[in-house]
Design a protein around this motif. Structure first.
Motif, PDB file in Angstrom:
ATOM      1  N   ALA A 211       0.815  -1.212   0.000  1.00  0.00           N
ATOM      2  CA  ALA A 211       0.000   0.000   0.000  1.00  0.00           C
ATOM      3  C   ALA A 211       0.851   1.265   0.000  1.00  0.00           C
ATOM      4  CB  ALA A 211      -0.938   0.006   1.211  1.00  0.00           C
ATOM      5  N   GLN A 212       2.137   1.115  -0.326  1.00  0.00           N
ATOM      6  CA  GLN A 212       3.044   2.260  -0.331  1.00  0.00           C
ATOM      7  C   GLN A 212       3.139   2.878  -1.724  1.00  0.00           C
ATOM      8  OE1 GLN A 212       4.664   3.312   2.644  1.00  0.00           O
ATOM      9  NE2 GLN A 212       3.145   1.858   3.416  1.00  0.00           N
ATOM     10  N   ALA A 271       4.637   9.594   2.466  1.00  0.00           N
ATOM     11  CA  ALA A 271       4.123   9.447   3.825  1.00  0.00           C
ATOM     12  C   ALA A 271       2.603   9.379   3.874  1.00  0.00           C
ATOM     13  CB  ALA A 271       4.620  10.601   4.698  1.00  0.00           C
ATOM     14  N   LEU A 272       1.932   9.844   2.846  1.00  0.00           N
ATOM     15  CA  LEU A 272       0.464   9.846   2.825  1.00  0.00           C
ATOM     16  C   LEU A 272      -0.062   8.431   2.619  1.00  0.00           C
ATOM     17  CD1 LEU A 272      -0.076  12.932   0.482  1.00  0.00           C
ATOM     18  CD2 LEU A 272       0.188  12.915   2.970  1.00  0.00           C
ATOM     19  N   ASN A 273      -1.173   8.118   3.276  1.00  0.00           N
ATOM     20  CA  ASN A 273      -1.770   6.800   3.087  1.00  0.00           C
ATOM     21  C   ASN A 273      -2.540   6.774   1.762  1.00  0.00           C
ATOM     22  OD1 ASN A 273      -4.460   7.801   3.464  1.00  0.00           O
ATOM     23  ND2 ASN A 273      -4.222   7.618   5.683  1.00  0.00           N
ATOM     24  N   PRO A 274      -3.012   5.594   1.331  1.00  0.00           N
ATOM     25  CA  PRO A 274      -3.670   5.515   0.013  1.00  0.00           C
ATOM     26  C   PRO A 274      -4.843   6.471  -0.162  1.00  0.00           C
ATOM     27  CG  PRO A 274      -3.143   3.314   0.783  1.00  0.00           C
ATOM     28  CD  PRO A 274      -2.823   4.244   1.914  1.00  0.00           C
ATOM     29  N   ALA A 275      -5.669   6.623   0.857  1.00  0.00           N
ATOM     30  CA  ALA A 275      -6.823   7.530   0.734  1.00  0.00           C
ATOM     31  C   ALA A 275      -6.361   8.972   0.570  1.00  0.00           C
ATOM     32  CB  ALA A 275      -7.725   7.392   1.960  1.00  0.00           C
ATOM     33  N   ALA A 311      -0.480   0.893  -4.236  1.00  0.00           N
ATOM     34  CA  ALA A 311      -1.835   0.605  -3.770  1.00  0.00           C
ATOM     35  C   ALA A 311      -2.829   0.544  -4.930  1.00  0.00           C
ATOM     36  CB  ALA A 311      -2.284   1.653  -2.757  1.00  0.00           C
ATOM     37  N   GLU A 312      -2.463   1.103  -6.073  1.00  0.00           N
ATOM     38  CA  GLU A 312      -3.315   1.062  -7.254  1.00  0.00           C
ATOM     39  C   GLU A 312      -3.038  -0.153  -8.131  1.00  0.00           C
ATOM     40  OE1 GLU A 312      -2.709   4.771  -9.203  1.00  0.00           O
ATOM     41  OE2 GLU A 312      -3.824   5.928  -7.698  1.00  0.00           O
TER      42      GLU A 312
END
Length: 553
Positions: A211-212, A271-275, A311-312
């Motif tokens: 998910a990175q 650093a941001l999560n997938p959402a 993550a995509e």
């Protein structure tokens, strides 16, 4: 590599491998060299799985947007494979200071990282994709079919039927699922169903980095080096865009390459999560550019950005991975056990006992499965089955020498274990890990020793003359003698780790690691005991195969 014509409907392959990442390709290379008829199917339209190397047309650099690093001191399989394939590697550039930014309104702090941030990491010259290309080049024409996703497996008795999402079914006597466990759980149906405990273990095993998102920005020169920076930076405030930055330049990694003459690149993990990445997708390149400039100055503006959000990638990131916080994988040993009476095997890096989540883990899994595929299985009371591996009988003198040589190698590995524990611990700390440090470093050390011991066993099998030794109640006569050099091993390793922890400055910020409490000590002891049992069973199983007796599953 993809076949251009449909396969004959009634053709039955010896082995079908699902997934053309490092594990699947390395395993296919081994099996086809043995003369087996192998078919690899891959859902993507490219090889490599999580290995993804892009090329910058402006600077000519190869850029790894997937795995890039390996550690030759603790990851021997990939180092040996690179040598075997004639590929070279280089040190990760680390000289200079590291930057720490904990306040978005202040200048970053410069810190000297003695010994470097990446603890001796190396990168493959030309990018990790060169390893994929070399493995694929060794396979027969038509061995790999791209763009073919698997949706179900059915046991048909004489063979296993693989049902793709589109096209005719494939048939194979044995099947390897060289995929992240969570993708197996999410995308593949089994008839008959897998045991509930196996399904739970599949769902519970995180996919490393799934998910990175990884970003690499290229520049005409590595200008940060001339300013005394290593290129390493850690951003630890709430508005961070890149949480960790490193020098990703393809040019010289030695101290004598700090000046001009080479193109440069800065890599980083978002650093941001997938959402959050979905919400900021359009502005993300600008945010990355701005943060690099805040860290390294105006020269970091206007580089050429390469960004890949894993993550995509639906053939990497499962729904569970995307929805949960990232964590290092540690697969349940259940995932290393054969399924469907020894005809289905779970592979991929996350199933490895050593190097899980890394390229090393993919190769360790491939090696484990390569041994298991030639291993006949039996139920208690069944007659011996001829082994695939045939060995000549060894004279008693030769066998005694081989046992002594094996014992010497075990004692050497035992002597190296405390230093390897320190290396594994350093790697965890350099990766900003903060939980279960001692337990994870201990288990990584034990698993590495066991992995190398099994490789030594394979080398000595002809001299050991396993085929001429007795087998009683599923136990090979040589098993006890070969396990004897490990007497007191678990306690000795744990004691050495505790001694190191009590005097380690690196653990000064982790008081619970300095002096382990009773509960943590018990958990570490149980982990080591479980790893020992799995190793001892595997050693015995390899001896049984060499003797021509089926292993009882």
């Amino acid at each position: 590599m993809a076949a251009l014509v449909p396969l004959p409907v009634n053709r039955v392959f010896d082995v079908a491998i699902v997934g053309a990442g490092l594990c699947g390709l390395a395993l296919a290379r081994t099996l086809t060299a043995r003369g087996l008829e192998v078919q690899v199917i891959e859902a993507r339209d490219r090889l490599g799985g999580r290995v993804r190397t892009e090329h910058c047309e402006f600077t000519g650099q190869a850029l790894d947007l997937g795995p890039a690093w390996f550690w030759s001191e603790t990851e021997p399989r990939i180092a040996a494979l690179l040598s075997d394939l004639g590929l070279t590697s280089k040190h990760q550039y680390d000289p200079g200071d590291a930057l720490w930014l904990s306040d978005p309104n202040r200048e970053p702090e410069r810190r000297i990282a003695l010994g470097g941030v990446h603890a001796g990491a190396r990168r493959i010259e030309g990018g990790a994709a060169r390893l994929v290309e070399a493995l694929a080049a060794a396979l027969p024409d038509g061995c790999v079919r791209l763009g073919l996703a698997l949706r179900a497996l059915r046991d048909r008795g004489a063979f296993i039927e693989l049902l793709p999402t589109d096209g005719h079914p494939l048939r194979a006597r044995q099947v390897v699922l060289a995929l992240p466990p969570r993708l197996v759980h999410e995308k593949i149906q089994f008839d008959p169903p897998l045991p509930a405990a196996v399904g739970e273990a599949l769902a519970a095993t995180p996919t490393w980095m799934a998910a990175q998102a990884k970003a690499v920005t290229t520049f005409a020169q590595p200008f940060w080096r001339t300013a005394g920076h290593s290129g390493n930076a850690f951003v630890r405030h709430a508005q961070a865009v890149l949480g960790e930055v490193f020098d990703a330049s393809e040019g010289g990694a030695g101290k004598d390459h700090a000046g001009s003459g080479h193109a440069g690149a800065l890599g980083g993990f978002v650093a941001l999560n997938p959402a959050q990445r979905d919400n900021f997708k359009r502005g993300l390149p600008l945010l990355i550019d701005s943060q690099l400039a805040q860290l390294f100055g105006p020269e970091a503006h206007d580089g050429h950005l390469f960004l890949l959000d894993w993550a995509e990638e639906r053939w990497t990131c499962s729904t569970i991975d995307r929805a949960t916080a990232p964590e290092p994988p540690q697969a349940d040993p259940l995932l290393r056990q054969p399924l469907w009476a020894g005809r289905v095997f779970l592979g991929g890096s996350e199933t490895a006992a050593h190097g899980a989540g890394h390229m090393e883990g993919a190769l360790e899994s491939a090696d484990r499965i390569a041994h298991a595929l030639c291993r006949p299985t039996a139920t208690p009371g069944s007659a011996p089955v001829p082994a695939t591996l045939h060995l000549a009988r060894a004279a008693d003198g030769t066998r005694a020498e081989a046992i002594a040589a094996f014992a010497t190698s075990v004692l050497t590995l035992r002597g190296m274990a405390p230093e390897r524990y320190r290396l594994h611990l350093t790697r965890l700390l350099s990766g900003q890990q903060s939980e279960l440090l001692t337990q994870r470093a201990l288990l990584a050390t034990a698993d590495q020793v066991y992995s190398e011991t099994l490789a030594r066993l394979d080398h000595l099998l002809p001299a050991l003359g396993a085929a001429s030794a007795e087998v009683a109640s599923g136990r090979h006569a040589l098993t006890t003698a070969l396990l004897a050099p490990f007497g007191g091993w678990n306690k000795g390793l744990l004691d050495a780790a505790l001694r190191f922890n009590s005097t380690s400055c690196a653990l000064s910020n982790f008081p619970l690691e300095h002096q382990l409490d009773a509960e943590t000590l018990r958990a570490a002891t149980l982990d080591l005991a479980a790893a020992w049992r799995e190793f001892a069973l595997e050693l015995n199983a390899r001896l049984l195969v060499a003797s021509g007796v089926a292993a009882v599953m």
